[in-house]
Design a protein around this motif. Structure first.
Motif, PDB file in Angstrom:
ATOM      1  N   LEU A 219      39.144  44.470  42.926  1.00 40.74           N
ATOM      2  CA  LEU A 219      37.788  43.969  42.765  1.00 40.74           C
ATOM      3  C   LEU A 219      37.006  44.221  44.029  1.00 40.74           C
ATOM      4  O   LEU A 219      37.548  44.172  45.133  1.00 40.74           O
ATOM      5  CB  LEU A 219      37.800  42.467  42.482  1.00 40.74           C
ATOM      6  CG  LEU A 219      38.411  42.036  41.157  1.00 40.74           C
ATOM      7  CD1 LEU A 219      38.264  40.527  41.004  1.00 40.74           C
ATOM      8  CD2 LEU A 219      37.731  42.749  40.000  1.00 40.74           C
ATOM      9  N   ASP A 220      35.736  44.517  43.827  1.00 40.76           N
ATOM     10  CA  ASP A 220      34.844  44.680  44.967  1.00 40.76           C
ATOM     11  C   ASP A 220      33.919  43.471  44.948  1.00 40.76           C
ATOM     12  O   ASP A 220      33.026  43.375  44.096  1.00 40.76           O
ATOM     13  CB  ASP A 220      34.064  45.994  44.802  1.00 40.76           C
ATOM     14  CG  ASP A 220      32.975  46.118  45.847  1.00 40.76           C
ATOM     15  OD1 ASP A 220      32.906  45.240  46.731  1.00 40.76           O
ATOM     16  OD2 ASP A 220      32.211  47.089  45.769  1.00 40.76           O
ATOM     17  N   PHE A 221      34.171  42.537  45.858  1.00 42.80           N
ATOM     18  CA  PHE A 221      33.439  41.266  45.791  1.00 42.80           C
ATOM     19  C   PHE A 221      31.981  41.394  46.199  1.00 42.80           C
ATOM     20  O   PHE A 221      31.265  40.396  46.233  1.00 42.80           O
ATOM     21  CB  PHE A 221      34.159  40.190  46.615  1.00 42.80           C
ATOM     22  CG  PHE A 221      35.358  39.657  45.908  1.00 42.80           C
ATOM     23  CD1 PHE A 221      35.223  38.671  44.935  1.00 42.80           C
ATOM     24  CD2 PHE A 221      36.624  40.155  46.177  1.00 42.80           C
ATOM     25  CE1 PHE A 221      36.334  38.183  44.254  1.00 42.80           C
ATOM     26  CE2 PHE A 221      37.737  39.672  45.502  1.00 42.80           C
ATOM     27  CZ  PHE A 221      37.590  38.694  44.533  1.00 42.80           C
ATOM     28  N   THR A 222      31.546  42.612  46.495  1.00 41.82           N
ATOM     29  CA  THR A 222      30.116  42.782  46.780  1.00 41.82           C
ATOM     30  C   THR A 222      29.400  43.394  45.587  1.00 41.82           C
ATOM     31  O   THR A 222      28.190  43.560  45.596  1.00 41.82           O
ATOM     32  CB  THR A 222      29.910  43.702  47.991  1.00 41.82           C
ATOM     33  OG1 THR A 222      30.552  44.952  47.705  1.00 41.82           O
ATOM     34  CG2 THR A 222      30.500  43.100  49.255  1.00 41.82           C
ATOM     35  N   ASN A 223      30.166  43.716  44.561  1.00 40.25           N
ATOM     36  CA  ASN A 223      29.590  44.389  43.394  1.00 40.25           C
ATOM     37  C   ASN A 223      29.293  43.352  42.309  1.00 40.25           C
ATOM     38  O   ASN A 223      30.196  42.869  41.643  1.00 40.25           O
ATOM     39  CB  ASN A 223      30.596  45.431  42.897  1.00 40.25           C
ATOM     40  CG  ASN A 223      30.087  46.161  41.669  1.00 40.25           C
ATOM     41  OD1 ASN A 223      29.049  45.822  41.115  1.00 40.25           O
ATOM     42  ND2 ASN A 223      30.835  47.170  41.258  1.00 40.25           N
ATOM     43  N   PRO A 226      27.709  43.231  36.336  1.00 41.45           N
ATOM     44  CA  PRO A 226      28.739  42.788  35.385  1.00 41.45           C
ATOM     45  C   PRO A 226      29.293  43.917  34.514  1.00 41.45           C
ATOM     46  O   PRO A 226      30.286  43.724  33.826  1.00 41.45           O
ATOM     47  CB  PRO A 226      28.026  41.725  34.560  1.00 41.45           C
ATOM     48  CG  PRO A 226      26.597  41.818  34.880  1.00 41.45           C
ATOM     49  CD  PRO A 226      26.435  42.576  36.147  1.00 41.45           C
ATOM     50  N   MET A 227      28.663  45.090  34.526  1.00 40.68           N
ATOM     51  CA  MET A 227      29.157  46.189  33.704  1.00 40.68           C
ATOM     52  C   MET A 227      30.206  47.021  34.447  1.00 40.68           C
ATOM     53  O   MET A 227      30.950  47.778  33.840  1.00 40.68           O
ATOM     54  CB  MET A 227      27.997  47.122  33.312  1.00 40.68           C
ATOM     55  CG  MET A 227      26.983  46.461  32.424  1.00 40.68           C
ATOM     56  SD  MET A 227      27.791  45.936  30.913  1.00 40.68           S
ATOM     57  CE  MET A 227      26.610  44.786  30.306  1.00 40.68           C
ATOM     58  N   SER A 228      30.219  46.869  35.755  1.00 42.49           N
ATOM     59  CA  SER A 228      31.115  47.709  36.539  1.00 42.49           C
ATOM     60  C   SER A 228      32.545  47.161  36.508  1.00 42.49           C
ATOM     61  O   SER A 228      32.752  45.951  36.553  1.00 42.49           O
ATOM     62  CB  SER A 228      30.599  47.774  37.980  1.00 42.49           C
ATOM     63  OG  SER A 228      31.645  48.104  38.838  1.00 42.49           O
ATOM     64  N   ILE A 229      33.510  48.070  36.460  1.00 42.42           N
ATOM     65  CA  ILE A 229      34.903  47.650  36.300  1.00 42.42           C
ATOM     66  C   ILE A 229      35.433  46.934  37.535  1.00 42.42           C
ATOM     67  O   ILE A 229      36.335  46.105  37.444  1.00 42.42           O
ATOM     68  CB  ILE A 229      35.787  48.863  35.932  1.00 42.42           C
ATOM     69  CG1 ILE A 229      37.217  48.422  35.547  1.00 42.42           C
ATOM     70  CG2 ILE A 229      35.876  49.872  37.073  1.00 42.42           C
ATOM     71  CD1 ILE A 229      37.332  47.831  34.193  1.00 42.42           C
ATOM     72  N   THR A 230      34.861  47.207  38.686  1.00 39.50           N
ATOM     73  CA  THR A 230      35.344  46.535  39.894  1.00 39.50           C
ATOM     74  C   THR A 230      34.575  45.251  40.180  1.00 39.50           C
ATOM     75  O   THR A 230      34.835  44.581  41.167  1.00 39.50           O
ATOM     76  CB  THR A 230      35.214  47.437  41.131  1.00 39.50           C
ATOM     77  OG1 THR A 230      33.839  47.792  41.286  1.00 39.50           O
ATOM     78  CG2 THR A 230      36.047  48.691  41.001  1.00 39.50           C
ATOM     79  N   SER A 231      33.628  44.937  39.312  1.00 39.23           N
ATOM     80  CA  SER A 231      32.839  43.732  39.574  1.00 39.23           C
ATOM     81  C   SER A 231      33.626  42.492  39.186  1.00 39.23           C
ATOM     82  O   SER A 231      34.220  42.439  38.108  1.00 39.23           O
ATOM     83  CB  SER A 231      31.541  43.778  38.793  1.00 39.23           C
ATOM     84  OG  SER A 231      30.953  42.500  38.799  1.00 39.23           O
ATOM     85  N   PRO A 232      33.600  41.489  40.039  1.00 29.20           N
ATOM     86  CA  PRO A 232      34.282  40.240  39.697  1.00 29.20           C
ATOM     87  C   PRO A 232      33.691  39.599  38.445  1.00 29.20           C
ATOM     88  O   PRO A 232      34.352  38.808  37.776  1.00 29.20           O
ATOM     89  CB  PRO A 232      34.046  39.340  40.914  1.00 29.20           C
ATOM     90  CG  PRO A 232      33.429  40.184  41.968  1.00 29.20           C
ATOM     91  CD  PRO A 232      32.987  41.468  41.370  1.00 29.20           C
ATOM     92  N   LEU A 233      32.425  39.919  38.138  1.00 30.44           N
ATOM     93  CA  LEU A 233      31.768  39.280  36.999  1.00 30.44           C
ATOM     94  C   LEU A 233      32.151  39.916  35.669  1.00 30.44           C
ATOM     95  O   LEU A 233      31.959  39.315  34.612  1.00 30.44           O
ATOM     96  CB  LEU A 233      30.249  39.357  37.162  1.00 30.44           C
ATOM     97  CG  LEU A 233      29.662  38.528  38.285  1.00 30.44           C
ATOM     98  CD1 LEU A 233      28.156  38.667  38.299  1.00 30.44           C
ATOM     99  CD2 LEU A 233      30.059  37.069  38.130  1.00 30.44           C
ATOM    100  N   ASN A 234      32.636  41.149  35.720  1.00 29.75           N
ATOM    101  CA  ASN A 234      32.939  41.882  34.500  1.00 29.75           C
ATOM    102  C   ASN A 234      33.925  41.100  33.639  1.00 29.75           C
ATOM    103  O   ASN A 234      34.984  40.694  34.114  1.00 29.75           O
ATOM    104  CB  ASN A 234      33.538  43.243  34.880  1.00 29.75           C
ATOM    105  CG  ASN A 234      33.704  44.136  33.672  1.00 29.75           C
ATOM    106  OD1 ASN A 234      34.000  43.665  32.585  1.00 29.75           O
ATOM    107  ND2 ASN A 234      33.507  45.423  33.873  1.00 29.75           N
ATOM    108  N   ILE A 235      33.575  40.896  32.356  1.00 34.41           N
ATOM    109  CA  ILE A 235      34.490  40.135  31.511  1.00 34.41           C
ATOM    110  C   ILE A 235      35.323  41.049  30.621  1.00 34.41           C
ATOM    111  O   ILE A 235      36.118  40.589  29.822  1.00 34.41           O
ATOM    112  CB  ILE A 235      33.756  39.104  30.637  1.00 34.41           C
ATOM    113  CG1 ILE A 235      32.668  39.768  29.808  1.00 34.41           C
ATOM    114  CG2 ILE A 235      33.183  37.983  31.469  1.00 34.41           C
ATOM    115  CD1 ILE A 235      32.104  38.839  28.748  1.00 34.41           C
ATOM    116  N   MET A 236      35.141  42.360  30.754  1.00 33.65           N
ATOM    117  CA  MET A 236      35.905  43.278  29.918  1.00 33.65           C
ATOM    118  C   MET A 236      37.080  43.908  30.674  1.00 33.65           C
ATOM    119  O   MET A 236      37.758  44.780  30.166  1.00 33.65           O
ATOM    120  CB  MET A 236      34.992  44.384  29.358  1.00 33.65           C
ATOM    121  CG  MET A 236      33.858  43.874  28.480  1.00 33.65           C
ATOM    122  SD  MET A 236      34.368  42.646  27.248  1.00 33.65           S
ATOM    123  CE  MET A 236      35.372  43.694  26.210  1.00 33.65           C
TER     124      MET A 236
END
Ligand SMILES: Nc1ncnc2c1ncn2[C@@H]1O[C@H](COP(=O)(O)OP(=O)(O)O)[C@@H](O)[C@H]1O
Ligand SMILES: [Mg+2]
Lengths: 294, 306, 272
Positions: A219-223, A226-236
């Motif tokens: 995870l990239d905690f600066t990303n 939510p659509m990005s795969i390294t985003s902590p927010l991504n739910i997929m």
């Protein structure tokens, strides 16, 4: 043997049995904390896990656990609340209501691995959500619903019916009465129930291994997209949680310092569950006080 | 006059509100109920494919002792005998219940009859903490403490039914204890007072009056513990060794329905026999869970009639 | 109980009706209430005069509460309860399923046996009902809260702590708050079911004084077990017995010279 003597022996045996239980818990906790807490370090809490090397951390798994917990509570609380309101306010005393209660009880007694497998079949495969936070949260919702519904219903029915009558006598609907009088009054109990369920969710793994998956992509905690795969927010994205991590390390046996990481992670898990318990008690008491005093 | 009638018959917005509230809460309720039925339906219909699609005979499945899905016997029948796992599940359930019941009842009696104050102050939080410990933590402790311990004493790998039994013993202890406490607390005070008045000792009162009156509830408590043991997956999977063999000793690797499910579900392809037999195992779990449920209801009803 | 059921003739009744000079607030005609198969009220016809206090007395279980709850359709909330007969209010039979219960209850307020303030602030307890019925504006609400609290003789005691929890008030204050809460909606009729039975004598007399003052603006129907209370505050009294009203007359008459033997037995048995 005289009855008196038998009494004495029995009481001693009971003391012994109870003492052993206390001893078991004490040694469990001591073991986990003595073994686990020394693993705590800045790296442990800030580094991602390493599968084949020593010195990996748990940051991603820890974050995943909290994120999944939050999403699960967000989707299960309204549903549980709705069902609890139906059962405590609207449900007539008939066979349909009995049937509903039986179904909820059956759900609460299903093994969590079965819930997880159903989640796999339904969410991962059928709905094509894949191994993802979303699949995991939905499975945990199923896992959480029956108990949460019951605690909320219990909190609602614990409010004296005179409050309900008071509302109705003012010409309010049952819906207004329950949402604006009963619910606020029952809030201490409900919050306690929700936080206690949070402890259960946080430690759950069986429902997750085939839904949220067993891998923790970096995870990239600066990303924050939510659509990005390294985003902590991504739910997929697949998201191994702390509890799943402990299971995974130990059943694979690949990680050289697996026992150490597991011990550290177990300590974190236990401390988290413990804090949820204490928080539940504390908040419940505090809100109760606020409502009744000033 | 007509005007007042109109005033009273006019539908106030409250009616709409009420319909809205009732609908939305009913929808939430039906949602939960439909989840229950979806689980029963989807899992069972997958599980039945072993027999309907792949033509495995029920006897081969339930009584067969060779579990090597993907391989076939000399007669060309697939080797999907689930008996080792069924036996494993029942063994660990029965053993852990046998071990946990005396402790659970003892603690419950202590908390309700002997020393309610100490019980509430020390044992109650202990029980709550035991419930709160996640099953993977139990599994981890089993793996790092109990398994090596058994290895040292009995030799072998240390994995097996004994290790699983010991882990499950601690896991079901709080379930059974707290239900037993509730049951004992529900026995009316005057039962005890009447017995004391007749000169009975404390233990005679507990043994002859309280336990007897509470027996249906205590049985339910034990069954709840067994249900939990039967359905526990990860903790057991971590310590039982996961060999699909009918256990011939308590300290050799064995398996349960849940442990094989946990291990293999990810390694098979949906729709194949190898996968469908796993769903058959899950279906057994499902039906056992229903069975435990019906059993406790039945006991509850019988107890109420007495 | 001094009344002997075997000697009581349930067919012998003495019930007064209002004359033309006495304005009608609400009345029932041949009211029956059933809880499942059990008939709790067996045909009660009574007329209540405007701006008067009417007491409903009678032994426990004689269906006083059931009758009172019928008047504002609170029995609708009990699934087994069935109410037949007419309840006339402003010439409308409000015991008609077509009639909106919410409108009805707003105009016919109710206060219960034990004080049941909501677990909200004193201010909110009163403003809440108003807001839910669409009253808006801080000033309007403030005014309404003040007026109702004054009418319930509570204003002076609570005006400095309106934002404190209502649950911190004493029992008597809580009950007057409940009265204030009911009258804030400006009902025409106020139903009270043994409102003082959970209160100490001082709080009781405060509530009684409040009711006497409220009589100017409201029609009050009160169930009471306390004979002194009935004779102190009410203008008329109805004697309930086993689901019947055996006697309905001026309070003075009921207590000094009742027509029916059972009434006399009951009121005198209570003085003892
Ligand atoms: N909800 C109910 N369901 C069934 N029976 C009821 C209910 N409420 C009251 N009753 C019965 O109706 C009768 C009258 O009760 P109630 O109106 O409470 O009398 P009172 O107020 O005069 O004491 C009693 O026999 C009581 O048992
Ligand atoms: Mg009453």
């Amino acid at each position: 043997m005289t009855p008196k003597k038998a009494d004495k022996i029995a009481v001693n045996v009971l003391y012994g049995l109870s003492g052993i239980i206390v001893l078991i818990l004490a040694s469990l906790l001591t073991y986990i904390l003595v073994r686990g807490v020394p693993q705590f370090s800045i790296e442990f809490f800030t580094q991602p896990a390493k599968t084949f090397e020593v010195g990996g951390g748990i940051i991603i798994q820890l974050y995943n656990s909290f994120y999944l917990l939050l999403l699960t509570l967000l989707i299960s609380t309204p549903v549980a609340m709705g069902a609890a309101i139906y059962l405590s306010v609207y449900a007539p005393q008939n066979s349909f209501t009995t049937f509903v209660r039986t179904a909820i009880e059956v759900l609460s007694s299903l093994p969590s691995i079965v819930v997880g497998l159903f989640g796999f079949l339904m969410f991962v495969v059928q709905f094509k959500l894949g191994f993802s936070i979303l699949s995991g949260a939905l499975a945990l919702m199923i896992f959480n619903l029956p108990l949460l519904t019951r605690t909320i219903e219990d909190s609602l029915t614990a409010i004296p019916s005179s409050q309900r009558e008071g509302g109705l006598a003012l010409g309010l609907s049952k819906w207004e009465t329950v949402t604006r009088i009963i619910l606020p009054a029952a809030m201490p109990g409900i919050i306690t129930g929700v936080i206690l369920s949070a402890g259960r969710i946080f430690g759950e793994a069986a429902a997750l291994i085939y839904t949220a998956g067993q891998s923790a992509p970096a995870l990239d905690f600066t990303n924050w997209n939510p659509m990005s795969i390294t985003s902590p927010l991504n739910i997929m994205r697949p998201a191994e949680t702390l509890a799943v991590h402990i299971w995974k390390i130990n059943s694979e046996g690949l990680m050289p310092d697996g026992p150490d990481v597991s011990a550290g992670a177990s300590a974190v898990l236990i401390l988290a569950v413990l804090s949820f318990n204490l928080l539940a008690r504390y908040l419940g008491k505090k809100i109760q006080k606020k409502i009744t005093s000033a | 006059m007509e005007e007042t009638v109109q005033h009273f018959k006019k539908r106030s917005p409250k009616r709409k509100q009420e319909r809205f509230g009732k609908t939305i809460s009913l929808v939430a309720t039906i949602f939960i109920v439909s989840i229950v039925f979806s689980i029963l339906f989807f899992v069972a219909s997958r599980g039945l494919r072993t027999f309907t699609e792949h033509g495995v005979s029920a006897i081969d499945f339930f009584a067969g002792t060779a579990w090597r899905p993907g391989e076939v016997s000399d007669a060309g029948e697939p080797l999907v005998g689930a008996f080792p796992m069924i036996a494993g599940s029942f063994l660990v359930t029965i053993f852990s219940a046998l071990l946990a019941t005396p402790f659970a009842l003892g603690a419950a009696i202590f908390m309700t009859e002997i020393s309610p104050k100490t019980g509430k102050k020390y044992l109650q939080p202990v029980i709550e903490l035991l419930v709160g410990i996640p099953s993977v933590v139990y599994g981890f402790i089993g793996l790092t403490v109990i398994v090596p311990f058994i290895r040292q004493i009995f030799g072998g790998t240390g994995f097996g039914v004994l290790a699983a039994t010991l882990v499950l013993f601690v896991m079901i202890l709080p379930t059974t204890t707290s239900m037993a406490v509730d049951t004992l607390n529900a026995v009316p005070r005057y039962y005890r007072e009447a017995s004391f008045a007749m000169g009975a000792t404390r233990w005679q009162t507990i043994y002859k009056v309280v336990l007897r009156a509470a027996s249906p509830g205590l049985l339910t408590a034990v069954i709840f513990g067994m249900a939990r043991a039967f359905g526990e997956a990860l903790a057991v999977q971590m310590v039982i060794g996961n060999a699909a063999l009918v256990p011939d000793s308590l300290t050799t690797p064995a398996s349960t329905l849940t442990s094989i499910l946990t291990m293999n579900m990810g390694n098979t392809v949906l729709g194949t026999l190898e996968n469908d037999v796993l769903w058959s195992l899950a279906t057994i779990l499902l039906f056992m869970s229903l069975f435990f449920n019906i059993l406790t209801r039945w006991i509850g009803k019988k107890g109420a009639m007495k | 109980m001094a009344v002997n059921p075997e000697e009581t003739d349930l067919n012998k009744k003495h019930i007064v009706t209002l004359n033309e000079k006495e304005p009608l607030a609400i009345s029932t005609k041949d009211l029956h209430v059933y809880y499942g198969k059990f008939e709790a009220i067996k045909g009660v016809s009574l007329e209540f005069e405007k701006n008067k206090i009417t007491s409903l007395i009678g032994p426990s279980g004689s269906a006083k509460s059931t009758y009172l709850r019928s008047l504002n359709r609170m029995n609708d909330e009990i699934s087994s309860a069935k109410v037949t007969g007419e309840i006339l209010y402003k010439n409308v039979n409000i015991n008609d399923p077509e009639v909106d219960v919410y409108t009805t209850r707003k105009q016919i307020g109710m206060v219960f046996q034990s004080p049941n303030p909501f677990s909200k602030s004193i201010y909110e307890n009163i403003a809440f009902g108003l807001k839910r019925h669409g009253v808006k504006g801080k000033e309007t609400l403030d005014k309404a809260v003040e007026t109702s609290l004054k009418q319930a003789a509570l204003w002076d005691q609570v005006k400095d702590k309106l934002n404190q929890s209502a649950l911190a008030l004493s029992g008597g204050q809580q009950q007057r708050l409940c009265i204030a809460r009911a009258i804030a909606l400006k009902p025409e009729i106020l139903l009270l079911d043994e409102p003082a039975s959970a209160l100490d004598p001082i709080s009781t007399s405060q509530v009684e004084e409040t009711l006497i003052e409220l009589k100017e603006n409201y029609t009050i129907i009160i169930v009471t077990h306390n004979m002194q209370q009935a004779s102190r505050i009410s203008d008329r009294t109805a004697f309930f017995y086993l689901g019947h009203v055996l006697e309905y007359d001026e309070t003075r008459k009921i207590f000094t010279n009742p027509t029916i033997q059972a009434t006399e037995d009951y009121v005198s048995g209570h003085y003892g």
